[in-house]
Scaffold this active site. Sequence first.
Site: not given
Length: 223
Positions: A41, A129, A149, A165
Amino acid sequence: LRRRSTVIKVLDALAERYGIPKPRHRSDPLDSLVATILSQNTSDVNSHRAFSDLKEAYPDWDGVLAATDDRIADAIKRGGLANQKSARIRSILGAIKADRGELSLKWLTGLPPDQAHQYLLSFPGVGNKTAGCVLLFAMGMPAFPVDTHIFRVTKRLGWLPEKADADKAHNLLSGLIPSNRYYEAHLNLIAQGRALCRPRNPACDQCPAINWCGFENPKRKSV
Ligand code: SF4
């Protein structure tokens, strides 16, 4: 959904435009895990600043583990969400120390990639991730982390169902993309998402993947 032969054609087209990225110098897996948590974030610039501030304040991970959450939060404040990230980092360090007796993840390189991935997923705040980034960039293991992206571009390309998702995307893309091209695909899909397949107004008329893309862009009528 696309077949693997189509995926390979798109990867080839992206490689022609963006090149085949050279593997990066591998980093220490624990450094990489903390750096990836700091990158959540926030921008690359801010997360790099937060990581170097943390390393300057605490040159080794034992020092971070011995510090208070407040002090860690102060050291990493330039990366944003400092309170949440400091608690997360200390909790991960505590878990590693309790499990292994030392603050290192180098031993993970001796595990099969799936097991190393599962071990990383056992930590709070570590999803596919983050775990994938550590495996791919620090350890040179086959993993396909999906960032924002990649998620957008591959949905537009029709490689993912509309309702997929992040976890589903990770599983589907890991199966669809040949594992020997994970590194290249990860970096080139991000390059594509930044250069052409932007969130708004994608430049489909300049896109090397347009022949294999299912995205309905009104501008494409003139292509
Ligand atoms: S054709 Fe457009 S939507 Fe499809 S990948 Fe290229 S830029 Fe993105």
